[in-house]
Scaffold this motif. Structure first.
Motif, PDB file in Angstrom:
ATOM      1  N   PHE A  24       0.841  -1.194   0.000  1.00 64.38           N
ATOM      2  CA  PHE A  24       0.000   0.000   0.000  1.00 64.38           C
ATOM      3  C   PHE A  24       0.879   1.248   0.000  1.00 64.38           C
ATOM      4  O   PHE A  24       1.971   1.249   0.566  1.00 64.38           O
ATOM      5  N   ALA A  25       0.363   2.296  -0.630  1.00 61.54           N
ATOM      6  CA  ALA A  25       1.085   3.580  -0.608  1.00 61.54           C
ATOM      7  C   ALA A  25       0.869   4.290   0.720  1.00 61.54           C
ATOM      8  O   ALA A  25       1.693   5.115   1.138  1.00 61.54           O
ATOM      9  N   ASN A  26      -0.265   3.962   1.380  1.00 64.02           N
ATOM     10  CA  ASN A  26      -0.622   4.637   2.635  1.00 64.02           C
ATOM     11  C   ASN A  26      -1.318   3.661   3.569  1.00 64.02           C
ATOM     12  O   ASN A  26      -2.104   2.827   3.118  1.00 64.02           O
ATOM     13  N   VAL A  27      -1.037   3.825   4.856  1.00 63.66           N
ATOM     14  CA  VAL A  27      -1.810   3.132   5.892  1.00 63.66           C
ATOM     15  C   VAL A  27      -2.392   4.203   6.809  1.00 63.66           C
ATOM     16  O   VAL A  27      -1.671   5.092   7.268  1.00 63.66           O
ATOM     17  N   LEU A  28      -3.689   4.115   7.038  1.00 64.17           N
ATOM     18  CA  LEU A  28      -4.397   5.068   7.896  1.00 64.17           C
ATOM     19  C   LEU A  28      -4.783   4.354   9.187  1.00 64.17           C
ATOM     20  O   LEU A  28      -5.326   3.237   9.144  1.00 64.17           O
ATOM     21  N   ALA A  29      -4.503   4.990  10.320  1.00 69.12           N
ATOM     22  CA  ALA A  29      -4.776   4.341  11.614  1.00 69.12           C
ATOM     23  C   ALA A  29      -5.316   5.379  12.590  1.00 69.12           C
ATOM     24  O   ALA A  29      -4.584   6.287  12.992  1.00 69.12           O
ATOM     25  N   GLN A  30      -6.565   5.265  12.946  1.00 67.37           N
ATOM     26  CA  GLN A  30      -7.159   6.201  13.916  1.00 67.37           C
ATOM     27  C   GLN A  30      -7.480   5.460  15.212  1.00 67.37           C
ATOM     28  O   GLN A  30      -8.367   4.597  15.247  1.00 67.37           O
TER      29      GLN A  30
END
Ligand SMILES: C[S@@+](CC[C@H](N)C(=O)[O-])C[C@H]1O[C@@H](n2cnc3c(N)ncnc32)[C@H](O)[C@@H]1O
Length: 224
Positions: A109-115
């Motif tokens: 993946f180009a990005n991993v989002l983690a909230q």
């Protein structure tokens, strides 16, 4: 539990229940307008290419990003959340973020989002480091980890969680990432957001955030 006080007693098993799906569906609805504005500010830090959201609960952030045209997959360790993500019409995958994410998803993946994802925020250095390594291995070269880290001030047991600045220090010390951006966000209670006042509240959430923000956003870029 961070972000939802009444969950503290049940801790992690709660995430595997139908009640959790109901709770996080309600939270997602309450946060929707705020997050539509918030994500516009986050988008500028995304690299071109696919996004994986980890610990996505019912996946409302991914749904907003998908509506904006991003190639997004939302994931969670709880099969019930994965089903809830699918029912939003978002690509969903069962992913334990502490294990080999690359093997579980079969791609980079180009990005991993983690909230507010538990293995990154709970005060357990070994798990946080394992999760950062698993994310790193699933990122393309120079891929980015975008973390939204709430302060646990209002949690009955705030010591159970890393402070956001501690999370950033762990990521930096791992030598897997360089931190390219840190900014505070949110002073306005999310429940106050309406479509008619969202512009001004969003302005406050960014511009008054240095005074007393409830969360910190940090962007880390893969360095090797
Ligand atoms: C505080 S909730 C945040 C949910 C969502 N990101 C949000 O902000 O609305 C924590 C999330 O972490 C997920 N989680 C817990 N352990 C996990 C693991 N090992 N791998 C992936 N997700 C995990 C939970 O299932 C839950 O969805």
């Amino acid at each position: 539990m961070i972000g939802c006080r009444h969950m503290t007693q049940t801790a992690e098993p709660h995430y595997f229940t139908e009640r959790a799906v109901q709770d996080w569906t309600r939270i997602a609805t309450r946060h929707r307008i705020r997050d539509e504005y918030f994500l516009r500010a986050v988008e500028r830090y995304l690299r071109p290419g696919p996004i994986l959201e980890i610990g996505a609960a019912t996946g409302h952030l991914s749904e907003i990003l998908q509506h904006r045209g991003f190639d997004v997959t939302a994931s969670d360790v709880s099969p019930r959340f994965v089903a809830a993500i699918q029912s939003r019409g978002v690509r969903a995958q069962l992913v334990d973020a502490t294990a080999n994410i690359r093997a579980q998803t079969g791609r980079f993946f180009a990005n991993v989002l983690a909230q507010g994802v538990i293995p990154l925020v709970r005060r357990d250095p070994a798990t946080a480091n394992a999760t950062l390594a698993a994310i790193h291995a699933a990122l393309e070269p120079q891929g980015r980890l975008i973390c939204i880290s709430p302060h646990a001030w209002r949690d009955p047991d705030p010591q159970s969680y890393f402070r956001p600045r501690e999370q950033i220090e762990i990521a930096r010390a791992s030598r897997l990432y360089r931190i390219i951006k840190v900014f505070p966000h949110q002073v306005v209670p999310t429940a106050l957001y309406r479509s008619w006042n969202a512009g001004i509240l969003n302005f406050l959430d960014f511009h008054a955030a240095r005074i007393a923000a409830v969360r910190l956003v940090w962007v880390a870029e893969k360095i090797r």
